[in-house]
Design a protein around this motif. Structure first.
Motif, PDB file in Angstrom:
ATOM      1  N   CYS A 111     -14.716 -34.797  18.935  1.00 49.42           N
ATOM      2  CA  CYS A 111     -15.168 -36.292  19.150  1.00 49.42           C
ATOM      3  C   CYS A 111     -14.067 -36.852  20.184  1.00 49.42           C
ATOM      4  O   CYS A 111     -12.728 -36.874  19.597  1.00 49.42           O
ATOM      5  N   SER A 119     -20.107 -43.294  17.630  1.00 48.44           N
ATOM      6  CA  SER A 119     -21.024 -42.549  16.825  1.00 48.44           C
ATOM      7  C   SER A 119     -21.627 -43.483  15.753  1.00 48.44           C
ATOM      8  O   SER A 119     -21.160 -44.521  15.282  1.00 48.44           O
ATOM      9  N   LEU A 121     -21.687 -42.849  12.849  1.00 52.08           N
ATOM     10  CA  LEU A 121     -21.146 -42.814  11.675  1.00 52.08           C
ATOM     11  C   LEU A 121     -19.468 -43.713  11.842  1.00 52.08           C
ATOM     12  O   LEU A 121     -19.220 -43.964  13.153  1.00 52.08           O
ATOM     13  N   VAL A 126     -15.273 -39.665  12.037  1.00 55.28           N
ATOM     14  CA  VAL A 126     -15.643 -38.925  13.058  1.00 55.28           C
ATOM     15  C   VAL A 126     -14.300 -38.804  14.217  1.00 55.28           C
ATOM     16  O   VAL A 126     -13.976 -37.883  15.033  1.00 55.28           O
ATOM     17  N   LEU A 129     -12.230 -35.749  15.431  1.00 56.21           N
ATOM     18  CA  LEU A 129     -13.181 -34.283  14.889  1.00 56.21           C
ATOM     19  C   LEU A 129     -13.012 -33.327  15.973  1.00 56.21           C
ATOM     20  O   LEU A 129     -13.205 -33.374  17.106  1.00 56.21           O
ATOM     21  N   THR A 232     -22.277 -34.713   7.256  1.00 57.36           N
ATOM     22  CA  THR A 232     -22.107 -36.243   7.641  1.00 57.36           C
ATOM     23  C   THR A 232     -21.343 -36.933   6.672  1.00 57.36           C
ATOM     24  O   THR A 232     -21.152 -38.176   7.213  1.00 57.36           O
ATOM     25  N   TRP A 234     -18.044 -35.877   5.444  1.00 56.86           N
ATOM     26  CA  TRP A 234     -16.672 -35.879   5.718  1.00 56.86           C
ATOM     27  C   TRP A 234     -16.652 -34.530   6.663  1.00 56.86           C
ATOM     28  O   TRP A 234     -16.105 -33.569   6.144  1.00 56.86           O
ATOM     29  N   PRO A 235     -16.922 -34.682   7.797  1.00 55.60           N
ATOM     30  CA  PRO A 235     -16.923 -33.373   8.762  1.00 55.60           C
ATOM     31  C   PRO A 235     -15.765 -32.731   9.030  1.00 55.60           C
ATOM     32  O   PRO A 235     -15.632 -31.787   8.946  1.00 55.60           O
ATOM     33  N   ALA A 255     -24.187 -32.119  14.087  1.00 59.29           N
ATOM     34  CA  ALA A 255     -22.778 -32.204  14.527  1.00 59.29           C
ATOM     35  C   ALA A 255     -22.822 -32.782  15.782  1.00 59.29           C
ATOM     36  O   ALA A 255     -21.777 -33.531  16.040  1.00 59.29           O
ATOM     37  N   LEU A 258     -22.485 -36.471  15.676  1.00 59.07           N
ATOM     38  CA  LEU A 258     -21.250 -36.994  15.092  1.00 59.07           C
ATOM     39  C   LEU A 258     -20.249 -37.336  16.273  1.00 59.07           C
ATOM     40  O   LEU A 258     -19.404 -38.399  16.089  1.00 59.07           O
ATOM     41  N   THR A 259     -20.642 -36.676  17.207  1.00 58.58           N
ATOM     42  CA  THR A 259     -19.595 -37.067  18.258  1.00 58.58           C
ATOM     43  C   THR A 259     -20.119 -38.174  19.403  1.00 58.58           C
ATOM     44  O   THR A 259     -19.635 -38.511  20.343  1.00 58.58           O
TER      45      THR A 259
END
Ligand code: IPM
Ligand code: MG
Length: 368
Positions: A111, A119, A121, A126, A129, A232, A234-235, A255, A258-259
Motif C-alpha cells: 500500500c 482503500s 478499509l 492498510v 502494508l 481484511t 488485520w492484513p 489483497a 487492500l491497496t
C-alpha cells in the motif's frame, strides 16, 4: 555479450495501452542507464485468436521459451465469451504458465502511503502494508484431470479435479521460504485441510519442508476461508502467504483491493533456472483486460510498469534499478497524480494512461 531479451505480449483490452507505457520505461533504461533489451512483440489471447484461430501459436510459445523474460498485458473480452473452451483467450495465458512451468506466482500487495486513504478499509489497517502472496500456478484445480462437462442420465455434470503431488507442493513451499528469508522471515500457508485431502497433504508437505530445510523461518497454517477473513481484518499480521492455484487467485484479488486499486498490482511468475541461471519468467499485472474502459486512455499503467520493475529485480538482478522505478511511481502518486481508477468522491481530475506513463518517466529522469 548479447543484450537480455524480452518478449512483449500486450494482449487484449487495456493490455496494449498499458504496455505502451511500459515501452517508454524500457526505452528510458536503454537510453539513460545503458540497459538495452532486445525486444520482440507478439500476439496472445483474443487478438491471437482473431489473427490465427488460436490464443497462442506454437511459434509464440517457442519464442516465450527462449527469451529471458516475457511481459504480458492482459487477455480476454466479451467478444470471446462464447468461444469453445479450448480456444478462449485465457487458454493462451494458461498454456504459457503451464508449458514454461511457472509454478511460483509472486503477487505483492503493497500500500503506497499516498493511497492509504483510498482503500475501502481504514487507513490504519492498510497503511504501510507490504505482503507477498505466492500462488502455486501450474497445478491444482486449474489443470487437474478429469475435467469437463459430461452427461449423466438426463442432466449435465461439470467436473474439475483438485490434484497436487508432493513435489509440486514442495517446490512452491521452498520458493515461499526462500523469499521470506529476504523479507520478514514469516510464512503463512493456506489451504482447506479441514475438508480436502489435497489440503491435508499441502499442510503436511509445507511443514516437512520447513522442519527439514527452513527451521529458522516462522511458519503458520490457516484455513483459506479464515485467511480471507484475517486479510481484511488485520492484513499486516502477514509477511509471505503461500497457497494453491485457486485460493491464490481469490486471495490475491482480495489483497489487491487492500491497496486501493487492482490497477496497482504487479506479478511475477517464476519457474526453474534456465541455462544462463535466470529463472523462466513471465511478468504481468494482476488486473484483467477491462474491456469496458479499453481504448479510452483511462487505464492505470502502474501495475504493468511495476511488473517490469519485478522483471528488473527477479530476472535481471537489478534490484537498485527496480527500487528506482518503484520510487518513481511512489513520487508520482505523492504528487497527487491519479488515473480514473484511483479517483474517489473527491472529484479530482484524472490523468490519462499516457500522462501517467510520462510522469513516471519524468520522475526517473529526476532520479539521475
Ligand atoms: C489471474 C487471472 C487468470 C487466472 C485468468 C485470466 C485465467 O484471473 O491471473 O489471476 O484465473 O489465473
Ligand atoms: Mg485472478
Amino acid at each position: 555479450m548479447t543484450n537480455p531479451s524480452l518478449l512483449i505480449l500486450p494482449g487484449d483490452g487495456i493490455g496494449p495501452e498499458v504496455m505502451a507505457e511500459v515501452r517508454k520505461i524500457i526505452d528510458w533504461y536503454g537510453a539513460k542507464r545503458g540497459m538495452v533489451f532486445d525486444v520482440s512483440e507478439d500476439l496472445v489471447g483474443g487478438c491471437a485468436y482473431d489473427a490465427h484461430g488460436t490464443p497462442l501459436t506454437d511459434e509464440t510459445m517457442a519464442k516465450a521459451q527462449e527469451v529471458d523474460a516475457v511481459l504480458l498485458g492482459a487477455v480476454g473480452g466479451p467478444k470471446y465469451d462464447k468461444l469453445d473452451f479450448s480456444v478462449k483467450p485465457e487458454r493462451g495465458l494458461l498454456r504459457l504458465r503451464k508449458e514454461m512451468d511457472l509454478y511460483a506466482n509472486l503477487r505483492p500487495a503493497q500500500c503506497f502511503d499516498a493511497l492509504a486513504d483510498f482503500s475501502s478499509l481504514k487507513a490504519d489497517v492498510v497503511g504501510g502494508l507490504d505482503i507477498m502472496i505466492i500462488r502455486e500456478l501450474t497445478s491444482g484445480v486449474y489443470f487437474g484431470e478429469p475435467r469437463g462437462i459430461i452427461k449423466e442420465g438426463n442432466e449435465r455434470v461439470g467436473i474439475n479435479t483438485q490434484r497436487y503431488t508432493e513435489s509440486e507442493i514442495a517446490r512452491v513451499a521452498r520458493s515461499a521460504f526462500e523469499l521470506a528469508r529476504k523479507r520478514n522471515n514469516k510464512v503463512c500457508s493456506m489451504e482447506k485441510a479441514n475438508v480436502m485431502e489435497s489440503g491435508v497433504l499441502w499442510r503436511d508437505v509445507v511443514q516437512e519442508i520447513h522442519d527439514a530445510e527452513y527451521p529458522d523461518v516462522e511458519l503458520s497454517h490457516m484455513y483459506a476461508d479464515a485467511g480471507a477473513m484475517q486479510l481484511t481484518r488485520w492484513p499486516k499480521q502477514f509477511d509471505v502467504i503461500v497457497t494453491d492455484n485457486l485460493f491464490g487467485d481469490l486471495l490475491s484479488d482480495l489483497a489487491a483491493m487492500l491497496t486501493g486499486s487492482l490497477g496497482m498490482l504487479p506479478s511475477a511468475s517464476l519457474g526453474a533456472p534456465m541455462a544462463n541461471g535466470r529463472p523462466k519468467a513471465l511478468y504481468e499485472p494482476v488486473h484483467g483486460s477491462a474491456p469496458d474502459i479499453a481504448g479510452q486512455g483511462k487505464a492505470n499503467p502502474i501495475a504493468c510498469i511495476l511488473s517490469f520493475a519485478m522483471a528488473l529485480r527477479y530476472s535481471f538482478d537489478q534490484g537498485a534499478e527496480a527500487d528506482r522505478l518503484e520510487q518513481a511511481v511512489e513520487a508520482v502518486l505523492a504528487d497527487g497524480l491519479r488515473t480514473a481508477d484511483l479517483i474517489g468522491e473527491e472529484g479530482r481530475e484524472p490523468v490519462s494512461t499516457a500522462e501517467m506513463g510520462d510522469a513516471i518517466v519524468a520522475k526517473l529522469d529526476a532520479s539521475l
